[in-house]
Design a protein around this motif. Structure first.
Motif, PDB file in Angstrom:
ATOM      1  N   TYR A  96       0.822  -1.209   0.000  1.00  0.00           N
ATOM      2  CA  TYR A  96       0.000   0.000   0.000  1.00  0.00           C
ATOM      3  C   TYR A  96       0.860   1.264   0.000  1.00  0.00           C
ATOM      4  O   TYR A  96       0.411   2.336   0.391  1.00  0.00           O
ATOM      5  CB  TYR A  96      -0.981  -0.035   1.182  1.00  0.00           C
ATOM      6  CG  TYR A  96      -2.003  -1.123   0.953  1.00  0.00           C
ATOM      7  CD1 TYR A  96      -3.182  -0.853   0.273  1.00  0.00           C
ATOM      8  CD2 TYR A  96      -1.742  -2.439   1.330  1.00  0.00           C
ATOM      9  CE1 TYR A  96      -4.097  -1.862   0.000  1.00  0.00           C
ATOM     10  CE2 TYR A  96      -2.650  -3.452   1.060  1.00  0.00           C
ATOM     11  CZ  TYR A  96      -3.823  -3.159   0.393  1.00  0.00           C
ATOM     12  OH  TYR A  96      -4.727  -4.159   0.103  1.00  0.00           O
ATOM     13  N   GLY A  97       2.092   1.130  -0.458  1.00  0.00           N
ATOM     14  CA  GLY A  97       2.969   2.286  -0.615  1.00  0.00           C
ATOM     15  C   GLY A  97       3.668   2.737   0.648  1.00  0.00           C
ATOM     16  O   GLY A  97       4.276   3.798   0.681  1.00  0.00           O
ATOM     17  N   PHE A 107       3.663   6.808   4.680  1.00  0.00           N
ATOM     18  CA  PHE A 107       2.843   6.560   3.502  1.00  0.00           C
ATOM     19  C   PHE A 107       2.787   7.841   2.674  1.00  0.00           C
ATOM     20  O   PHE A 107       2.912   8.937   3.226  1.00  0.00           O
ATOM     21  CB  PHE A 107       1.412   6.183   3.905  1.00  0.00           C
ATOM     22  CG  PHE A 107       1.273   4.813   4.492  1.00  0.00           C
ATOM     23  CD1 PHE A 107       0.976   3.726   3.689  1.00  0.00           C
ATOM     24  CD2 PHE A 107       1.434   4.606   5.844  1.00  0.00           C
ATOM     25  CE1 PHE A 107       0.843   2.457   4.226  1.00  0.00           C
ATOM     26  CE2 PHE A 107       1.303   3.346   6.393  1.00  0.00           C
ATOM     27  CZ  PHE A 107       1.007   2.264   5.582  1.00  0.00           C
ATOM     28  N   SER A 123       0.189   9.196   1.487  1.00  0.00           N
ATOM     29  CA  SER A 123      -1.002   9.965   1.848  1.00  0.00           C
ATOM     30  C   SER A 123      -1.758   9.236   2.951  1.00  0.00           C
ATOM     31  O   SER A 123      -1.544   8.045   3.191  1.00  0.00           O
ATOM     32  CB  SER A 123      -1.919  10.131   0.630  1.00  0.00           C
ATOM     33  OG  SER A 123      -2.511   8.883   0.298  1.00  0.00           O
ATOM     34  N   GLU A 138      -4.835   8.495   2.718  1.00  0.00           N
ATOM     35  CA  GLU A 138      -5.649   7.493   2.024  1.00  0.00           C
ATOM     36  C   GLU A 138      -4.889   6.179   1.900  1.00  0.00           C
ATOM     37  O   GLU A 138      -5.445   5.105   2.136  1.00  0.00           O
ATOM     38  CB  GLU A 138      -6.044   7.996   0.639  1.00  0.00           C
ATOM     39  CG  GLU A 138      -6.877   7.000  -0.137  1.00  0.00           C
ATOM     40  CD  GLU A 138      -7.223   7.483  -1.533  1.00  0.00           C
ATOM     41  OE1 GLU A 138      -7.452   6.613  -2.383  1.00  0.00           O
ATOM     42  OE2 GLU A 138      -7.242   8.701  -1.766  1.00  0.00           O
ATOM     43  N   HIS A 139      -3.600   6.244   1.547  1.00  0.00           N
ATOM     44  CA  HIS A 139      -2.784   5.024   1.465  1.00  0.00           C
ATOM     45  C   HIS A 139      -2.734   4.319   2.821  1.00  0.00           C
ATOM     46  O   HIS A 139      -2.860   3.099   2.904  1.00  0.00           O
ATOM     47  CB  HIS A 139      -1.354   5.359   1.030  1.00  0.00           C
ATOM     48  CG  HIS A 139      -1.201   5.642  -0.415  1.00  0.00           C
ATOM     49  ND1 HIS A 139      -1.475   6.869  -0.962  1.00  0.00           N
ATOM     50  CD2 HIS A 139      -0.780   4.859  -1.431  1.00  0.00           C
ATOM     51  CE1 HIS A 139      -1.232   6.834  -2.254  1.00  0.00           C
ATOM     52  NE2 HIS A 139      -0.814   5.619  -2.572  1.00  0.00           N
ATOM     53  N   ARG A 182      -6.099   2.738   3.643  1.00  0.00           N
ATOM     54  CA  ARG A 182      -6.321   1.548   2.814  1.00  0.00           C
ATOM     55  C   ARG A 182      -5.508   0.378   3.345  1.00  0.00           C
ATOM     56  O   ARG A 182      -5.981  -0.762   3.386  1.00  0.00           O
ATOM     57  CB  ARG A 182      -5.966   1.839   1.352  1.00  0.00           C
ATOM     58  CG  ARG A 182      -7.064   2.602   0.650  1.00  0.00           C
ATOM     59  CD  ARG A 182      -6.920   2.753  -0.855  1.00  0.00           C
ATOM     60  NE  ARG A 182      -5.878   2.012  -1.489  1.00  0.00           N
ATOM     61  CZ  ARG A 182      -4.875   2.550  -2.188  1.00  0.00           C
ATOM     62  NH1 ARG A 182      -4.781   3.857  -2.341  1.00  0.00           N
ATOM     63  NH2 ARG A 182      -3.960   1.790  -2.747  1.00  0.00           N
ATOM     64  N   TRP A 183      -4.246   0.645   3.761  1.00  0.00           N
ATOM     65  CA  TRP A 183      -3.427  -0.421   4.349  1.00  0.00           C
ATOM     66  C   TRP A 183      -4.091  -0.953   5.614  1.00  0.00           C
ATOM     67  O   TRP A 183      -4.239  -2.159   5.786  1.00  0.00           O
ATOM     68  CB  TRP A 183      -2.020   0.091   4.681  1.00  0.00           C
ATOM     69  CG  TRP A 183      -1.289  -0.845   5.592  1.00  0.00           C
ATOM     70  CD1 TRP A 183      -0.702  -2.030   5.251  1.00  0.00           C
ATOM     71  CD2 TRP A 183      -1.110  -0.705   7.003  1.00  0.00           C
ATOM     72  NE1 TRP A 183      -0.167  -2.631   6.369  1.00  0.00           N
ATOM     73  CE2 TRP A 183      -0.407  -1.839   7.450  1.00  0.00           C
ATOM     74  CE3 TRP A 183      -1.478   0.278   7.919  1.00  0.00           C
ATOM     75  CZ2 TRP A 183      -0.061  -2.011   8.786  1.00  0.00           C
ATOM     76  CZ3 TRP A 183      -1.135   0.105   9.251  1.00  0.00           C
ATOM     77  CH2 TRP A 183      -0.424  -1.038   9.673  1.00  0.00           C
ATOM     78  N   SER A 186      -6.979  -3.117   4.913  1.00  0.00           N
ATOM     79  CA  SER A 186      -6.760  -4.074   3.826  1.00  0.00           C
ATOM     80  C   SER A 186      -6.931  -5.517   4.287  1.00  0.00           C
ATOM     81  O   SER A 186      -6.682  -5.856   5.444  1.00  0.00           O
ATOM     82  CB  SER A 186      -5.347  -3.913   3.246  1.00  0.00           C
ATOM     83  OG  SER A 186      -4.377  -4.405   4.149  1.00  0.00           O
TER      84      SER A 186
END
Length: 95
Positions: free
Chosen positions: A32-33, A60, A62, A64-65, A68-69, A72
């Motif tokens: 997830y970056g 991260f 952002s 959002e990243h 999301r992680w 996830s």
């Protein structure tokens, strides 16, 4: 906007399971970056009363990243390895 997750592991429930969690969590971050900026290490409290025991800083691209992680399926799959372990986790968005 750069985002950090600051985590502190307190009391560990099952040391073997927590060791497995630590082996696996980095891969989920990367998906997830994210990555670890700091994982453990020495620290000095300059002000206040907070005494972390095992501090980690994850980065991260952002918020959002990071979110999301955190939600996830890959991370949720290993989360049960932390059962019985106290964890503080704070998301901080850069400015």
């Amino acid at each position: 906007m750069p985002t950090l997750l600051i985590g502190n592991v307190g009391t560990i429930g099952d040391p073997a399971a927590m060791a497995e969690y630590r082996r696996k969590v980095g891969r989920t971050l990367e998906m997830y970056g994210g990555w670890f900026e700091i994982r453990g290490g020495e620290f000095t409290v300059l002000e206040g009363d907070w005494q972390p025991t095992h501090l980690s800083v994850m980065a991260f691209p952002s918020a959002e990243h990071a979110r999301r992680w955190y939600s996830s399926p890959e991370y949720r799959e290993i989360l049960s390895l932390r059962d019985g372990t106290h964890m503080d986790l704070v998301l901080v968005e850069g400015g």
